[in-house]
Design a protein around this motif. Structure first.
Motif, PDB file in Angstrom:
ATOM      1  N   GLY A 123      40.268 -32.944  27.538  1.00 21.80           N
ATOM      2  CA  GLY A 123      39.891 -31.866  28.450  1.00 21.80           C
ATOM      3  C   GLY A 123      40.000 -30.506  27.775  1.00 21.80           C
ATOM      4  O   GLY A 123      39.130 -29.650  27.940  1.00 21.80           O
ATOM      5  N   ALA A 124      41.073 -30.319  26.993  1.00 21.17           N
ATOM      6  CA  ALA A 124      41.273 -29.043  26.287  1.00 21.17           C
ATOM      7  C   ALA A 124      40.140 -28.829  25.288  1.00 21.17           C
ATOM      8  O   ALA A 124      39.600 -27.729  25.161  1.00 21.17           O
ATOM      9  CB  ALA A 124      42.619 -29.052  25.570  1.00 21.17           C
ATOM     10  N   ARG A 125      39.761 -29.908  24.608  1.00 19.28           N
ATOM     11  CA  ARG A 125      38.683 -29.796  23.619  1.00 19.28           C
ATOM     12  C   ARG A 125      37.375 -29.381  24.305  1.00 19.28           C
ATOM     13  O   ARG A 125      36.659 -28.515  23.835  1.00 19.28           O
ATOM     14  CB  ARG A 125      38.510 -31.144  22.918  1.00 19.28           C
ATOM     15  CG  ARG A 125      37.474 -31.142  21.828  1.00 19.28           C
ATOM     16  CD  ARG A 125      37.483 -32.473  21.105  1.00 19.28           C
ATOM     17  NE  ARG A 125      38.457 -32.495  20.035  1.00 19.28           N
ATOM     18  CZ  ARG A 125      38.173 -32.156  18.776  1.00 19.28           C
ATOM     19  NH1 ARG A 125      36.954 -31.771  18.464  1.00 19.28           N
ATOM     20  NH2 ARG A 125      39.089 -32.194  17.831  1.00 19.28           N
ATOM     21  N   LEU A 126      37.082 -30.002  25.455  1.00 20.29           N
ATOM     22  CA  LEU A 126      35.876 -29.629  26.202  1.00 20.29           C
ATOM     23  C   LEU A 126      35.951 -28.164  26.625  1.00 20.29           C
ATOM     24  O   LEU A 126      34.988 -27.420  26.500  1.00 20.29           O
ATOM     25  CB  LEU A 126      35.719 -30.518  27.453  1.00 20.29           C
ATOM     26  CG  LEU A 126      35.234 -31.949  27.214  1.00 20.29           C
ATOM     27  CD1 LEU A 126      35.446 -32.806  28.457  1.00 20.29           C
ATOM     28  CD2 LEU A 126      33.744 -31.954  26.839  1.00 20.29           C
ATOM     29  N   PHE A 127      37.135 -27.764  27.127  1.00 19.07           N
ATOM     30  CA  PHE A 127      37.261 -26.380  27.589  1.00 19.07           C
ATOM     31  C   PHE A 127      37.012 -25.407  26.439  1.00 19.07           C
ATOM     32  O   PHE A 127      36.290 -24.423  26.595  1.00 19.07           O
ATOM     33  CB  PHE A 127      38.647 -26.120  28.207  1.00 19.07           C
ATOM     34  CG  PHE A 127      38.716 -24.770  28.857  1.00 19.07           C
ATOM     35  CD1 PHE A 127      38.332 -24.601  30.177  1.00 19.07           C
ATOM     36  CD2 PHE A 127      39.108 -23.645  28.128  1.00 19.07           C
ATOM     37  CE1 PHE A 127      38.338 -23.343  30.768  1.00 19.07           C
ATOM     38  CE2 PHE A 127      39.116 -22.385  28.709  1.00 19.07           C
ATOM     39  CZ  PHE A 127      38.734 -22.236  30.033  1.00 19.07           C
ATOM     40  N   MET A 128      37.619 -25.685  25.271  1.00 20.48           N
ATOM     41  CA  MET A 128      37.495 -24.757  24.142  1.00 20.48           C
ATOM     42  C   MET A 128      36.077 -24.761  23.562  1.00 20.48           C
ATOM     43  O   MET A 128      35.644 -23.797  22.957  1.00 20.48           O
ATOM     44  CB  MET A 128      38.521 -25.098  23.051  1.00 20.48           C
ATOM     45  CG  MET A 128      39.966 -25.011  23.511  1.00 20.48           C
ATOM     46  SD  MET A 128      40.348 -23.439  24.336  1.00 20.48           S
ATOM     47  CE  MET A 128      41.941 -23.849  25.061  1.00 20.48           C
ATOM     48  N   ASN A 129      35.356 -25.863  23.746  1.00 23.20           N
ATOM     49  CA  ASN A 129      33.989 -25.922  23.235  1.00 23.20           C
ATOM     50  C   ASN A 129      32.961 -25.346  24.204  1.00 23.20           C
ATOM     51  O   ASN A 129      31.962 -24.793  23.779  1.00 23.20           O
ATOM     52  CB  ASN A 129      33.605 -27.370  22.912  1.00 23.20           C
ATOM     53  CG  ASN A 129      34.117 -27.796  21.558  1.00 23.20           C
ATOM     54  OD1 ASN A 129      33.780 -27.193  20.537  1.00 23.20           O
ATOM     55  ND2 ASN A 129      34.962 -28.811  21.533  1.00 23.20           N
ATOM     56  N   TYR A 130      33.200 -25.506  25.504  1.00 23.95           N
ATOM     57  CA  TYR A 130      32.139 -25.172  26.463  1.00 23.95           C
ATOM     58  C   TYR A 130      32.489 -24.079  27.470  1.00 23.95           C
ATOM     59  O   TYR A 130      31.621 -23.624  28.190  1.00 23.95           O
ATOM     60  CB  TYR A 130      31.724 -26.432  27.244  1.00 23.95           C
ATOM     61  CG  TYR A 130      31.078 -27.486  26.390  1.00 23.95           C
ATOM     62  CD1 TYR A 130      29.733 -27.380  26.032  1.00 23.95           C
ATOM     63  CD2 TYR A 130      31.798 -28.576  25.924  1.00 23.95           C
ATOM     64  CE1 TYR A 130      29.127 -28.344  25.241  1.00 23.95           C
ATOM     65  CE2 TYR A 130      31.202 -29.547  25.139  1.00 23.95           C
ATOM     66  CZ  TYR A 130      29.863 -29.426  24.800  1.00 23.95           C
ATOM     67  OH  TYR A 130      29.261 -30.371  24.021  1.00 23.95           O
ATOM     68  N   CYS A 131      33.740 -23.697  27.594  1.00 22.04           N
ATOM     69  CA  CYS A 131      34.106 -22.787  28.686  1.00 22.04           C
ATOM     70  C   CYS A 131      34.740 -21.480  28.228  1.00 22.04           C
ATOM     71  O   CYS A 131      34.528 -20.443  28.846  1.00 22.04           O
ATOM     72  CB  CYS A 131      35.061 -23.469  29.669  1.00 22.04           C
ATOM     73  SG  CYS A 131      34.634 -25.173  30.070  1.00 22.04           S
ATOM     74  N   VAL A 132      35.559 -21.530  27.141  1.00 21.71           N
ATOM     75  CA  VAL A 132      36.350 -20.349  26.790  1.00 21.71           C
ATOM     76  C   VAL A 132      35.458 -19.203  26.304  1.00 21.71           C
ATOM     77  O   VAL A 132      35.893 -18.059  26.235  1.00 21.71           O
ATOM     78  CB  VAL A 132      37.440 -20.702  25.737  1.00 21.71           C
ATOM     79  CG1 VAL A 132      36.866 -20.728  24.333  1.00 21.71           C
ATOM     80  CG2 VAL A 132      38.613 -19.737  25.833  1.00 21.71           C
ATOM     81  N   GLY A 133      34.192 -19.505  26.009  1.00 19.05           N
ATOM     82  CA  GLY A 133      33.254 -18.445  25.664  1.00 19.05           C
ATOM     83  C   GLY A 133      33.125 -17.435  26.794  1.00 19.05           C
ATOM     84  O   GLY A 133      32.871 -16.254  26.567  1.00 19.05           O
ATOM     85  N   MET A 143      45.536 -24.798  16.092  1.00 20.92           N
ATOM     86  CA  MET A 143      44.843 -23.694  15.419  1.00 20.92           C
ATOM     87  C   MET A 143      43.552 -24.170  14.733  1.00 20.92           C
ATOM     88  O   MET A 143      42.574 -23.442  14.647  1.00 20.92           O
ATOM     89  CB  MET A 143      45.775 -23.016  14.405  1.00 20.92           C
ATOM     90  CG  MET A 143      46.971 -22.325  15.066  1.00 20.92           C
ATOM     91  SD  MET A 143      46.526 -21.237  16.440  1.00 20.92           S
ATOM     92  CE  MET A 143      46.247 -19.695  15.574  1.00 20.92           C
ATOM     93  N   ASP A 144      43.547 -25.426  14.258  1.00 20.36           N
ATOM     94  CA  ASP A 144      42.347 -25.944  13.579  1.00 20.36           C
ATOM     95  C   ASP A 144      41.266 -26.405  14.557  1.00 20.36           C
ATOM     96  O   ASP A 144      40.083 -26.239  14.302  1.00 20.36           O
ATOM     97  CB  ASP A 144      42.710 -27.135  12.681  1.00 20.36           C
ATOM     98  CG  ASP A 144      43.475 -26.689  11.439  1.00 20.36           C
ATOM     99  OD1 ASP A 144      43.587 -25.461  11.239  1.00 20.36           O
ATOM    100  OD2 ASP A 144      43.960 -27.563  10.693  1.00 20.36           O
ATOM    101  N   ASN A 145      41.690 -27.008  15.668  1.00 18.10           N
ATOM    102  CA  ASN A 145      40.701 -27.680  16.529  1.00 18.10           C
ATOM    103  C   ASN A 145      40.490 -27.060  17.896  1.00 18.10           C
ATOM    104  O   ASN A 145      39.506 -27.375  18.570  1.00 18.10           O
ATOM    105  CB  ASN A 145      41.118 -29.146  16.741  1.00 18.10           C
ATOM    106  CG  ASN A 145      41.327 -29.872  15.433  1.00 18.10           C
ATOM    107  OD1 ASN A 145      40.466 -29.821  14.569  1.00 18.10           O
ATOM    108  ND2 ASN A 145      42.474 -30.511  15.281  1.00 18.10           N
ATOM    109  N   LEU A 146      41.429 -26.234  18.352  1.00 17.52           N
ATOM    110  CA  LEU A 146      41.316 -25.759  19.733  1.00 17.52           C
ATOM    111  C   LEU A 146      41.361 -24.233  19.858  1.00 17.52           C
ATOM    112  O   LEU A 146      41.461 -23.703  20.951  1.00 17.52           O
ATOM    113  CB  LEU A 146      42.446 -26.358  20.591  1.00 17.52           C
ATOM    114  CG  LEU A 146      42.393 -27.878  20.792  1.00 17.52           C
ATOM    115  CD1 LEU A 146      43.622 -28.358  21.543  1.00 17.52           C
ATOM    116  CD2 LEU A 146      41.130 -28.287  21.542  1.00 17.52           C
TER     117      LEU A 146
END
Ligand code: HEC
Length: 255
Positions: A54-64, A88-91
């Motif tokens: 879920g965190a990965r999805l958020f950082m890829n699609y929402c945090v923008g 720091m590398d992935n999220l």
């Protein structure tokens, strides 16, 4: 005679007590339902793999566009069982420090100019709307040429947010009902016109992961609380035993 006069108040009292009991049982159930007829989505904030996805999805699609200003990257690492390097590398794609809150890189004024509405901070979104609402919202976008973004949403009509997950879910189109009294035809259901990169089952899981992550964000202490809870109960039990022993000790002298 005497019996008769007593019975009415007793009956009233019984009715009141029954009413209270029913209210106590029904009220929490009604509150838990929150979604107002939306399908229930079971999220598990103790499933770390789900939170991480879920965190990965958020950082890829929402945090923008959306911030999580009450959560720091370092706190998220603890909650999700990740190392500083993994986070720091992935999220972390905004260049923020490990100890910094999770903020969107988009200036609010620009967002307002582009979308007509500033994307709200989502730290407390689940507390405000409930997990069922958020999950349903993420599944209910459909193509609508009448809106500025080209997207509309059955759960949040005329929403200003363009659908960020369309490549995953695909593109839904509305199935319209009958137009009545000059009103526009109501959207009865949605149909997947162009499939995305995920199957519907995979997309359901992605939404569950994202919703679980946002649930964790709304209550980051919940993970810790459930650990502390056991100690609190143990403490209360021991304290009660201690109090009972003490009471016995005192009363011994009185008798
Ligand atoms: C391109 C910018 C943008 C992206 C990317 C984006 N959103 Fe939004 N979002 C918005 C805007 C703008 C609104 C406000 C919509 C409105 O009030 O009409 C919004 C509203 C929301 C709301 C409703 C908030 C409320 O209760 O009023 C939720 C939930 C939400 N977004 C979740 C997400 C999630 C989850 C993602 C990632 C999968 C995401 N958004 C990605 C711009 C964005």
């Amino acid at each position: 005679m005497h019996d008769q006069t007593l019975r009415a108040p007793v009956r009233t009292l019984a009715a009141v007590l029954l009413g209270i009991a029913i209210a106590l049982i029904v009220a929490p159930a009604a509150m838990a339902e929150e979604g107002g007829g939306l399908p229930h989505v079971s999220v598990n904030i103790h499933d770390q793999a789900s939170l991480q996805r879920g965190a990965r999805l958020f950082m890829n699609y929402c945090v923008g566009c959306h911030s999580l200003k009450y959560l720091r990257y370092s706190q998220m690492a603890d909650g999700l069982g990740l190392t500083e390097k993994q986070v720091m590398d992935n999220l972390n794609f905004t260049g923020a420090k490990f100890g910094a809150p999770i903020l969107s890189a988009m200036p609010e004024a620009d967002a307002e100019k582009w979308f007509g509405k500033a994307p709200p901070d989502l730290s407390l979104e689940i507390s405000a709307k409930g997990s069922d609402w958020v999950a349903a919202y993420l599944k209910s976008f459909y193509l609508d040429p009448k809106t500025a973004s080209g997207w509309n949403n059955t759960v949040f009509p005329n929403v200003a947010m363009p659908f960020p997950l369309w490549q995953l879910q695909g593109e839904q189109v509305p199935v319209l009902g009958k137009a009545e009294n000059g009103e526009p035809a109501p959207v009865e259901s949605l149909s997947l016109a162009h499939p995305g990169s995920m199957t519907p089952a995979q997309y359901d899981q992605a939404v569950r992961d994202l919703t679980a992550f946002l649930t964790y964000v709304s209550t980051p202490d919940a993970l810790e609380r459930s650990h502390i809870g056991a100690w609190v109960v143990l403490y209360l039990v021991l304290f009660t035993l201690f109090a009972l022993v003490l009471k016995k000790e005192y009363w011994k002298d009185v008798h």
